[in-house]
Design an enzyme around this catalytic site. Sequence first.
Site, PDB file in Angstrom:
ATOM      1  N   GLN A 159       0.820  -1.216   0.000  1.00  0.00           N
ATOM      2  CA  GLN A 159       0.000   0.000   0.000  1.00  0.00           C
ATOM      3  C   GLN A 159       0.851   1.262   0.000  1.00  0.00           C
ATOM      4  O   GLN A 159       0.327   2.353  -0.272  1.00  0.00           O
ATOM      5  CB  GLN A 159      -0.970  -0.012   1.187  1.00  0.00           C
ATOM      6  CG  GLN A 159      -0.323   0.163   2.550  1.00  0.00           C
ATOM      7  CD  GLN A 159      -1.296  -0.047   3.692  1.00  0.00           C
ATOM      8  OE1 GLN A 159      -1.646  -1.166   4.047  1.00  0.00           O
ATOM      9  NE2 GLN A 159      -1.734   1.051   4.304  1.00  0.00           N
ATOM     10  N   CYS A 165      -5.197   0.549   3.586  1.00  0.00           N
ATOM     11  CA  CYS A 165      -5.271  -0.869   3.959  1.00  0.00           C
ATOM     12  C   CYS A 165      -6.644  -1.465   3.649  1.00  0.00           C
ATOM     13  O   CYS A 165      -6.756  -2.597   3.177  1.00  0.00           O
ATOM     14  CB  CYS A 165      -4.960  -1.024   5.437  1.00  0.00           C
ATOM     15  SG  CYS A 165      -6.174  -0.229   6.507  1.00  0.00           S
ATOM     16  N   HIS A 308      -6.603  -1.474  11.503  1.00  0.00           N
ATOM     17  CA  HIS A 308      -5.969  -1.950  10.276  1.00  0.00           C
ATOM     18  C   HIS A 308      -6.856  -3.000   9.609  1.00  0.00           C
ATOM     19  O   HIS A 308      -7.435  -3.840  10.289  1.00  0.00           O
ATOM     20  CB  HIS A 308      -4.600  -2.537  10.631  1.00  0.00           C
ATOM     21  CG  HIS A 308      -3.731  -2.852   9.458  1.00  0.00           C
ATOM     22  ND1 HIS A 308      -3.668  -2.057   8.337  1.00  0.00           N
ATOM     23  CD2 HIS A 308      -2.876  -3.877   9.235  1.00  0.00           C
ATOM     24  CE1 HIS A 308      -2.813  -2.584   7.474  1.00  0.00           C
ATOM     25  NE2 HIS A 308      -2.322  -3.697   7.987  1.00  0.00           N
TER      26      HIS A 308
END
Length: 373
Positions: A159, A165, A308
Site C-alpha cells: 500500500q 489498507c 488496520h
Amino acid sequence: MDNRIVFLLFAIFSLFFVGVISAEAFSAEGSEVDPLIRQVTDRQDGAVPHLLTEEHHFSLFKKRFKKIYRSQEEHDHRFRIFKANLKRAERHQKLDPSATHGVTQFSDLTPSEFRRTYLGLRRLRLPKDANEAPVLPTDNLPEDFDWREKGAVTPVKNQGTCGSCWSFSTTGALEGANFLATGKLESLSEQQLVDCDHECDPEEAGSCDSGCNGGLMNSAFEYTLKAGGLMREEDYPYTGTDRGTCKFDKSKIAAKVANFSVVSLDEDQIAANLVKNGPLAVAINAVFMQTYMKGVSCPYICSKRLDHGVLLVGYGSAGYAPVRMKEKPYWIIKNSWGENWGENGFYKICRGRNICGVDSMVSTVAAVNTNSQ
Ligand SMILES: *[C@@H]1O[C@H](CO)[C@@H](O)[C@H](O)[C@H]1NC(C)=O
C-alpha cells in the site's frame, strides 16, 4: 496443587506483568538494549550475532531499507525514534514471546506516524446492505487450511505511504470470492476504491471512505455492489496517492459483488466461513505489527481498538509450540506492506482469545459468476 504454591505462582506472574506493562507505559530513554533484541536484529541483518551498537543497527537499517534523510536534523530525529523503537521491540518481545520482534522497515517512525501512514481504518459501522452470515456447521472443519495452496490468493501487494489498507483487504476478499465463483484468479484494483469509493455512512457525518485517509471494507463492498464491480489491477494500477480523479470504466469490470455478510464473533464460525466462502476481510489492532518479524503473535495484552484492515487466508498449528496454555493454533493473515515485511508479507496471530480484536469485525463476500454472462 498446594494453595501456597498457587499463590506464589500468581504473585510471580503478576510481578512480571506489572514490570512489562510499566515498561511499555513509561519507556525510559537511554537504557541499554536487551541482548535478546540485539541477537534478533543481528540475525535478521545477516550479520554475525555479536553485540552491535545502536549506531551500527541504524546504519544497517538505513542500508537494508534504502532510507535517505533530507538533512542532518532529520537524520538525528529518525535515529532517536529508531532507538526508542529498539526498546519498543524489546518490550513487544517480552509481551509476545512466541513471535519475533525487532527492526522492520517501520523502525524510524513513531507509533502515531506509523498509524497515520500505514494503517487507515476509519470508524466501524455496518452499511445497510450487509447481511448477517448464516450460521454454518462447524464439525468436520479441516485441522489446517490455507487458501494460498488452492490458488485463491494473489501475491502480496504494497500500500506504500497511504492509509489504504481497507482497499487491499477488500480486493483480497473479492479476489478469493471471484476465484471461487469463476475459477479464475484476477488481481483487482485498489486504486479504483481509493479514487472512486467515497461511500458514506448516512448516520455518521464525515464518516466516508476517503482514499489514503482511511476507509472500511464493508463500505467498500457496498460501493462495489452499487458501482457494478472492480476493474483489474493492470487496467487500473495502484499509485498510492489519492489526488487522482476516478477513472472507473464500466466496460472493464473483472469481478462483481453478489452480496456480503458480517460473520459473528465466533472462531468456529469464522473458520467455517473461511473454508466455505474464501478469504475473509478482517480488522485488527496493528500495534504489534510495527515490530513483528516472524512467528505466531500471541501477546499477553493487546488493544482491541481496530485500526488496520487485512485478509484472513487460512489457519494452522504447524511449527508452533506455545509457551503457555495448551496448543493454540493461529490465523494466517495476508498484509499489504510488501513481501519484505513479516513472513514474506504474511502475519500469524494466535486464535482463541480474540487477540488484538482479530475476530471482532469479519466480513465475507460472494462474487457473481461472470463466466456465464
Ligand atoms: C450470496 O450470493 C451467493 C452467490 O450468488 C449465494 O449463493 C448466496 O446464497 C448469497 N448469500 C446471501 C446471504 O444472500
